[in-house]
Design a protein around this motif. Sequence first.
Motif, mmCIF file in Angstrom:
data_model
loop_
_atom_site.group_PDB
_atom_site.id
_atom_site.type_symbol
_atom_site.label_atom_id
_atom_site.label_comp_id
_atom_site.label_asym_id
_atom_site.label_seq_id
_atom_site.Cartn_x
_atom_site.Cartn_y
_atom_site.Cartn_z
ATOM 1 N N ARG A 29 0.833 -1.208 0.000
ATOM 2 C CA ARG A 29 0.000 0.000 0.000
ATOM 3 C C ARG A 29 0.865 1.255 0.000
ATOM 4 N NH1 ARG A 29 -5.516 -0.267 -0.978
ATOM 5 N NH2 ARG A 29 -6.180 -2.370 -0.445
ATOM 6 N N LEU A 30 0.367 2.296 -0.643
ATOM 7 C CA LEU A 30 1.104 3.554 -0.676
ATOM 8 C C LEU A 30 1.236 4.166 0.712
ATOM 9 C CD1 LEU A 30 -0.318 5.262 -3.865
ATOM 10 C CD2 LEU A 30 2.006 4.463 -3.514
ATOM 11 N N SER A 31 0.306 3.844 1.597
ATOM 12 C CA SER A 31 0.347 4.444 2.924
ATOM 13 C C SER A 31 1.494 3.913 3.772
ATOM 14 C CB SER A 31 -0.976 4.171 3.654
ATOM 15 O OG SER A 31 -1.230 2.781 3.695
ATOM 16 N N GLY A 32 2.112 2.822 3.353
ATOM 17 C CA GLY A 32 3.227 2.260 4.100
ATOM 18 C C GLY A 32 4.297 1.760 3.171
ATOM 19 N N SER A 33 5.532 1.701 3.634
ATOM 20 C CA SER A 33 6.639 1.236 2.815
ATOM 21 C C SER A 33 6.725 -0.274 2.870
ATOM 22 C CB SER A 33 7.953 1.852 3.305
ATOM 23 O OG SER A 33 7.887 3.253 3.238
ATOM 24 N N CYS A 34 7.371 -0.849 1.882
ATOM 25 C CA CYS A 34 7.532 -2.298 1.817
ATOM 26 C C CYS A 34 8.588 -2.743 2.823
ATOM 27 C CB CYS A 34 7.954 -2.711 0.404
ATOM 28 S SG CYS A 34 8.291 -4.468 0.234
ATOM 29 N N CYS A 35 8.176 -3.598 3.752
ATOM 30 C CA CYS A 35 9.101 -4.163 4.734
ATOM 31 C C CYS A 35 9.852 -3.073 5.501
ATOM 32 C CB CYS A 35 10.099 -5.112 4.067
ATOM 33 S SG CYS A 35 9.307 -6.450 3.158
ATOM 34 N N GLY A 36 9.224 -1.919 5.635
ATOM 35 C CA GLY A 36 9.819 -0.854 6.411
ATOM 36 C C GLY A 36 10.883 -0.045 5.711
ATOM 37 N N VAL A 37 11.111 -0.294 4.378
ATOM 38 C CA VAL A 37 12.136 0.456 3.667
ATOM 39 C C VAL A 37 11.511 1.652 2.981
ATOM 40 C CG1 VAL A 37 13.535 -1.594 3.320
ATOM 41 C CG2 VAL A 37 11.873 -0.947 1.582
ATOM 42 N N SER A 38 12.378 2.553 2.490
ATOM 43 C CA SER A 38 11.913 3.772 1.828
ATOM 44 C C SER A 38 11.088 3.439 0.605
ATOM 45 C CB SER A 38 13.121 4.621 1.424
ATOM 46 O OG SER A 38 12.723 5.625 0.521
ATOM 47 N N GLY A 39 10.145 4.329 0.283
ATOM 48 C CA GLY A 39 9.307 4.132 -0.889
ATOM 49 C C GLY A 39 10.078 4.201 -2.186
ATOM 50 N N LYS A 40 11.329 4.682 -2.146
ATOM 51 C CA LYS A 40 12.154 4.742 -3.350
ATOM 52 C C LYS A 40 12.959 3.465 -3.563
ATOM 53 C CE LYS A 40 12.711 9.769 -2.978
ATOM 54 N NZ LYS A 40 13.671 10.877 -2.793
ATOM 55 N N ARG A 203 8.095 9.036 -1.607
ATOM 56 C CA ARG A 203 8.061 8.139 -2.760
ATOM 57 C C ARG A 203 8.400 8.885 -4.063
ATOM 58 N NH1 ARG A 203 5.989 3.319 -1.832
ATOM 59 N NH2 ARG A 203 5.617 3.006 -4.057
ATOM 60 N N TYR A 204 8.296 10.202 -4.058
ATOM 61 C CA TYR A 204 8.569 10.964 -5.275
ATOM 62 C C TYR A 204 10.075 11.212 -5.406
ATOM 63 C CZ TYR A 204 7.637 14.306 -9.047
ATOM 64 O OH TYR A 204 7.575 14.936 -10.263
ATOM 65 N N GLY A 205 10.605 11.010 -6.611
ATOM 66 C CA GLY A 205 12.028 11.240 -6.847
ATOM 67 C C GLY A 205 12.800 9.965 -7.110
ATOM 68 N N LYS A 206 12.150 8.939 -7.671
ATOM 69 C CA LYS A 206 12.825 7.666 -7.955
ATOM 70 C C LYS A 206 13.945 7.836 -8.980
ATOM 71 C CE LYS A 206 8.646 4.902 -7.034
ATOM 72 N NZ LYS A 206 9.098 4.041 -5.938
ATOM 73 N N PHE A 207 13.796 8.777 -9.918
ATOM 74 C CA PHE A 207 14.801 8.978 -10.960
ATOM 75 C C PHE A 207 15.714 10.161 -10.664
ATOM 76 C CE2 PHE A 207 11.200 6.935 -13.151
ATOM 77 C CZ PHE A 207 11.845 5.795 -13.596
#
Length: 574
Positions: A29-40, A203-207
């Motif tokens: 879910r966007l409301s939480g990060s995967c396995c506690g890591v950053s959304g990036k 989560r914004y700024g992956k590139f």
Amino acid sequence: MWRHPVGSALGKAKVFHGVRSAAQSVRTRLSGSCCGVSGKTWIRPAGFDTGLKTFNSLTKQQEPLILAREGVATWYSCGPTVYDHAHLGHACSYVRFDILQRILTKLFGITVIHAMVITDIDDKIIKRSWEENVSPSIISSTYEDEFKKDMLSLKVIPPAVYLRVTDNVHHIVAFIERIVQNGHAYATKEGDVFFDIRSIGDRYGKFGGASDSQGEPGNANKRDARDFALWKPSKPQEPYWESPWGRGRPGWHIECSTIASSVFGSQLDIHSGGIDLAFPHHENEVAQSEAYHQCGQWANYFLHSGHLHLKGSAEKMSKSLKNYITIKDFLQSYSANEFRMFCLLARYRSAIDYSDNSMLEARTSLGTISTFIHDAQAYMKGQLQCSPVQEAFLWERLAETKSSVVKALAEDFNTPQAVSALMNMVYHANCQLQPVSKSCGAARSPAVFAAMISYVRDVLDVFGIELLHSEEAGGVGHGGSLEGVVEQLTRFRSEVREFALARQDAPTGGSTSKPGLYKERLPLLKACDTLRDSLAPFGVLIKDRGATSTWEITQGKRGERGQSVQNKDQETSS
């Protein structure tokens, strides 16, 4: 179709059993990060490891290419905005990714399902329509047709489906509505809808580029300068569509997210485009797609091609800089095969310099391969007499080349290294094909050359290059008739040369002619040379092999290449 199972070739393919759908594999879910890591942080996909590696712009390093479904790659690419002629910079990107898709399909047996969007409504299209006093649809349809013809002329395989923005506005409106409902976009009283950057946190700024981004041109009603338009109200005399926010049209980025999702759903294996699209276009695509699907990772791999530069210029080729060459104009001077070889000689991710010298290098490489095939065929037919061939050595070179090509292409599609391995094999083969005037009667070795020719053709087919094999063409139609004429002409010329080259028992006293030749027959020999030289500019290359002759119909700029090959390789008979 020639395929190479990369697992057996590299000995390291990993297969994950238990097929899982794309939607099931990534459900963060966007409301939480995967396995506690950053959304990036990139999430390694679950699925089937192809054994290949590719540079992923999401991680800025090579990653194992893992697909959601075994043997199938879903691939979305940003197509053209059709307001003007396509130029060589566009061609470079599309041809490079066509080569990558061909490698996946023809070499590694992976079915590529490719979808591409055609942007047929845009500020540039509207401006062009005003300038020419015609409707935007006429502008877009005209240049869309031209783009498709240009791609076919460059041998680019069409995607499984082209989708136009104007045919999908109702899907785009629904897509935006869902993003608003999910709390990641907002409408203004003026009829704009903006994506809310702050709603997705880090989560914004992956590139990259997001921290110093000023966003799109200002709008006082935006909550954040970085917020970008999903929908914008139409101005007077502009095309428009009805929406819950009033009459308007889609923003630029939303079209790709909507159309890719309409074809592939909530998970995409590969997304491609030019490096200039990474930010903000692909960045915004990712943000709005993950906001819509409420997923942790929408596209698993982003592949970006480097810019095409004119030699000596640091600027990319573009219409705005007016430093471009149209595809049609380019094809007046060079062939599609030559442009493909030009693209192959650099990594797809690298910037590439275009110049006459770089195109000459590509042309020369193809000419070397074509000459090898022709000479090897002549040897196989007994028309070319050589010293004894080191057959075992050539079989070893062939085996090494096969292994080197697969390894190079499995390592982020390293085409320069693959081409280098192929050219090295051709060099060693050519060294064994040096003509001698008389045969020593040793055993001949045609099988190894047949195997090499077959392999060279297979590799070129993977790259989308098809050389003209005139001597194998069945005598059907115009091409077959031409080859029949050349064959008969060459035979007649060979008989005349054989008569003219007949030697006397001893040279005549005081003669200025070559020892042993009949002086009265020298005009015939000169006429044979004149005929050979006269045919070269028309693409008919005749090579004299002692008393026999072989012929070849070259391709591309026949006069230029035929003459250059002749000057280099021709044995002068007079």
